[in-house]
Scaffold this active site. Structure first.
Site: not given
Length: 563
Positions: A183, A481
Site C-alpha cells: 500500500h 492496462c
C-alpha cells in the site's frame, strides 16, 4: 554512496532527511496485575477509538488512501480479533500484550496466504501500533512535521501516514522495508511522490543528511556532488515545464496515435484522471463495490456508482473490467475460502461463469450507466484463458446492449491463443502484472522473487508481440492496462510491439506522452526488436536505453519494477 531499492514512479528529488520515529517496542510478556475483565475492556475501548480515528481520517481523503483507511478501520472492528484478545486476557495477558499477540497471529495467517492478503499484514501491524499507543498513553509513531521541505525516511510507512502526507513539505519517500506493490508504494504512485522502497541501508540515512532520491533508477545517493544536485534540479525543472504545457492527445513523432488512458478504482478517481488529461479510461476496476462485503451490491447501487464515474468522460472511451474476484481478492459470497492455491484457482471470468447472475447484474448496471451518460462503454472480462471464455462473455455483453466487449490477456495461454480470442472479442487489453507473474512463475507480491516480477523480461515481451501481431491481423485494438505502461521507455517498446493504447496512473501521463513524441513508429519497432532478443530483463532495458541515446532520444531512465 549509492544505495538501491525498488523505485516508485520516475521522479527525482533532493533535500534533507527527516526520519519517521521508530515503531513502538514489543509489549513485555508479563502477567497482568489487574483482573482479566478490566484488561479486556481496556483493549476493546482502545480498538474502538482507533477504528473511529481511522474512519474519521478516511473521510478526509479520496482514492486508494480512502479504501485503505476504511479497510484498516474494519480490521479494528473485526470480532475475530476481539475474541482472540479476550482469550489472551483470560489467560493472564496484559491488554497491550493481548493486542500485540492477537494482531501478530492474524498477520502471520495473512502472510501465509500470500499475494494481496500478505501485503495487508502490514496494515494490521499499523493498527496494532495505534491501539498499543492508546493503551500506553503515548503518541503513535507519526510523520514528523517541519517548516521546510524534507525527504521522509522510515522503516516502512503505514497507509494512514502515507494518506495524509503534506506534498508541499514531503519531497520524496525512502523506506527500509516494503515493496512497490504494497500500500505504501501504491499510495505514493497515486500521489506522484518519488519513492524508493526496500532500501536495506535506509537506517544509515540520518536526520539532516542531504540525499538525492531517483525513483526511476531505484537509487538513493548520499553526499551528492554539486553536479549531481544540479542534474536533479534540471530534471525537476524539465518535468515541471512538461506539466505546465497544454495537454495534447498521445502520438508518436510521425503522428501515429497512441491513446493515453487512466487506471481508476472508483468514481472519485475519475474526476482527477479527467483533470490531468486522460483521453479516457483504460481500466476501471469495479472491485471497489464488492470488496469487504458479505453480499453482492444491488443493480441499483452499481448503476449509481458506475454512472458517477462515467459522467466525467462524455464522448470518451471507458474500459470497464467486470468483477475480478478470487486469488488475492476473495469474496465471501463468490469464492471458496479454502482453495489450496487461489492464484491458480477459480478467479476472474472462471468464477463469474459459475455464478453467472452476479455477472449479469453487473452488465445490466453498466448498460444502465451507459444509457445515463455520454461515455463510450467498453467492457472486458478478466483472466480469460481461451476463446471459449471470450466468446461466452461477448455474447452476454451483447445481450445487455454493450456492443464493445473485450478480453484481458493475463495468462500465457491467452497470449498464445490471441488470434482465436480476437476472433470473438472486439479488443484485448494486456494485464502485465499477472502476465509477468504467470509467465515467470513468480508471485507478484512476494519480495523474495521480486527480481523476476519484471515486465521487461524478454519472455513477457515476446508474448506481447504475439498479441500485437494478432491485433494487427484482425485490425482490433490492443491495449496495456498494467502499470508497465507508466514506464516511458517500456511504453515505446510496447508501441513497437503493436500496442495502441496505454493505461496508467494519472501522474505518469506527462512523461509517457513526452517519450512517445520523440520516436516514430519505425523507430519504436526497431527498439522493440532489440528488447525481445535480449537475454534478461536488465539486458532488455540496457539495449533500449543505449538505442534511444544513439538515436538522440533521451527519456527518463527506466524504473526497475512496476507499481
Amino acid at each position: 554512496m549509492k544505495y538501491t531499492g525498488f523505485g516508485v514512479g520516475t521522479g527525482v528529488a533532493f533535500g534533507e532527511v527527516l526520519r519517521m520515529p521508530d515503531p513502538l517496542p514489543e509489549p513485555a510478556d508479563e502477567r497482568a496485575t489487574g483482573d482479566a475483565a478490566t484488561e479486556y475492556e481496556r483493549a476493546i475501548e482502545a480498538l474502538r477509538e482507533t477504528g473511529e480515528a481511522l474512519t474519521a481520517r478516511a473521510a478526509t481523503v479520496d482514492g486508494a488512501a480512502k479504501n485503505v483507511l476504511e479497510s484498516q478501520a474494519m480490521m479494528a472492528a473485526d470480532p475475530s480479533l476481539a475474541d482472540s484478545i479476550k482469550s489472551a486476557t483470560e489467560a493472564g495477558k496484559t491488554a497491550e500484550r493481548a493486542v500485540f499477540e492477537s494482531f501478530s497471529s492474524f498477520a502471520e495467517m495473512l502472510k501465509s496466504l500470500g499475494g494481496y492478503l500478505a501485503e495487508r499484514a502490514t496494515d494490521l501491524g499499523d493498527v496494532s501500533q495505534r491501539v498499543i499507543a492508546l493503551l500506553r498513553g503515548v503518541p503513535a509513531p507519526e510523520v514528523p512535521s517541519s517548516d521546510t521541505p524534507f525527504i521522509l525516511v522510515a522503516h516502512d510507512l503505514a497507509p494512514a501516514d502515507t494518506a495524509k502526507l503534506d506534498l508541499s513539505k514531503v519531497l520524496a519517500l525512502v523506506t527500509r522495508d516494503g515493496s512497490p506493490k504494497a500500500h505504501t508504494g501504491i499510495l505514493a504512485a497515486e500521489k506522484g511522490l518519488p519513492a524508493v522502497v526496500a532500501v536495506k541501508e535506509a537506517d544509515s540515512l540520518l536526520d539532516g543528511m542531504t540525499i538525492v532520491v531517483d525513483a526511476a533508477k531505484g537509487q538513493v545517493i548520499t553526499e551528492p556532488s554539486a553536479e549531481r544536485i544540479a542534474e536533479a534540479q534540471a530534471e525537476i525543472d524539465r518535468v515541471a515545464a512538461m506539466k505546465a504545457a497544454p495537454v495534447e492527445p498521445g502520438e508518436l513523432a510521425d503522428g501515429t496515435p497512441v491513446q493515453i488512458l487512466a487506471n481508476i478504482g472508483k468514481p472519485a478517481d475519475a474526476e482527477r484522471a479527467a483533470a490531468l488529461g486522460a483521453e479516457g479510461v483504460g481500466l476501471f476496476r469495479t472491485e471497489f463495490l464488492f470488496l469487504d462485503s458479505d453480499t453482492a451490491p444491488t443493480v441499483e447501487k452499481q448503476t449509481a456508482d458506475y454512472t458517477a464515474a462515467l459522467a466525467h468522460f462524455p464522448g470518451k472511451k471507458v474500459v470497464v473490467r467486470v468483477l475480478d474476484a478470487g486469488a488475492d481478492k476473495p469474496l465471501a459470497f463468490l469464492t471458496e475460502a479454502d482453495e489450496p492455491n487461489p492464484a491458480l484457482g477459480l478467479r476472474g471470468i472462471r468464477v463469474l461463469m459459475k455464478k453467472e447472475q452476479i455477472l449479469r447484474d453487473q452488465l445490466q448496471a453498466l448498460a444502465n450507466a451507459q444509457a445515463a451518460t455520454e461515455a463510450k462503454v467498453w467492457v472486458m472480462a478478466p483472466m480469460v484463458s481461451d476463446a471459449h471464455e471470450s466468446e461466452h462473455f461477448t455474447s452476454l455483453a451483447r445481450e445487455y446492449g454493450l456492443m464493445t466487449a473485450g478480453s484481458m490477456i493475463e495468462v500465457p495461454s491467452a497470449a498464445l491463443l490471441a488470434e482465436q480470442i480476437l476472433e470473438t472479442s472486439d479488443f484485448v487489453s494486456v494485464g502485465t502484472n499477472d502476465l509477468t507473474q504467470y509467465t515467470l512463475a513468480a508471485d507478484r507480491l512476494l519480495g523474495s522473487v521480486a527480481a523476476f516480477q519484471d515486465p521487461w523480461h524478454p519472455a513477457v515481451l515476446r508474448l506481447i508481440e504475439r498479441i500485437g501481431d494478432a491485433g494487427e491481423h484482425h485490425q482490433k485494438n490492443v491495449g496495456v492496462c498494467g502499470e508497465a505502461a507508466a514506464d516511458p521507455n517500456l511504453a515505446i517498446v510496447l508501441v513497437g510491439l503493436g500496442v495502441r493504447s496505454l493505461s496508467m496512473a494519472p501522474p505518469a501521463f506527462v512523461e509517457v506522452r513526452a517519450a512517445l513524441k520523440r520516436v516514430t513508429l519505425e523507430q519504436a519497432k526497431e527498439i522493440a526488436h532489440l528488447a525481445i532478443f535480449a537475454k534478461s530483463a536488465e539486458g532488455a532495458k540496457g539495449r533500449v536505453v543505449d538505442a534511444l541515446a544513439t538515436r538522440g532520444v533521451i527519456t527518463t531512465a527506466v524504473p526497475v519494477v512496476e507499481v
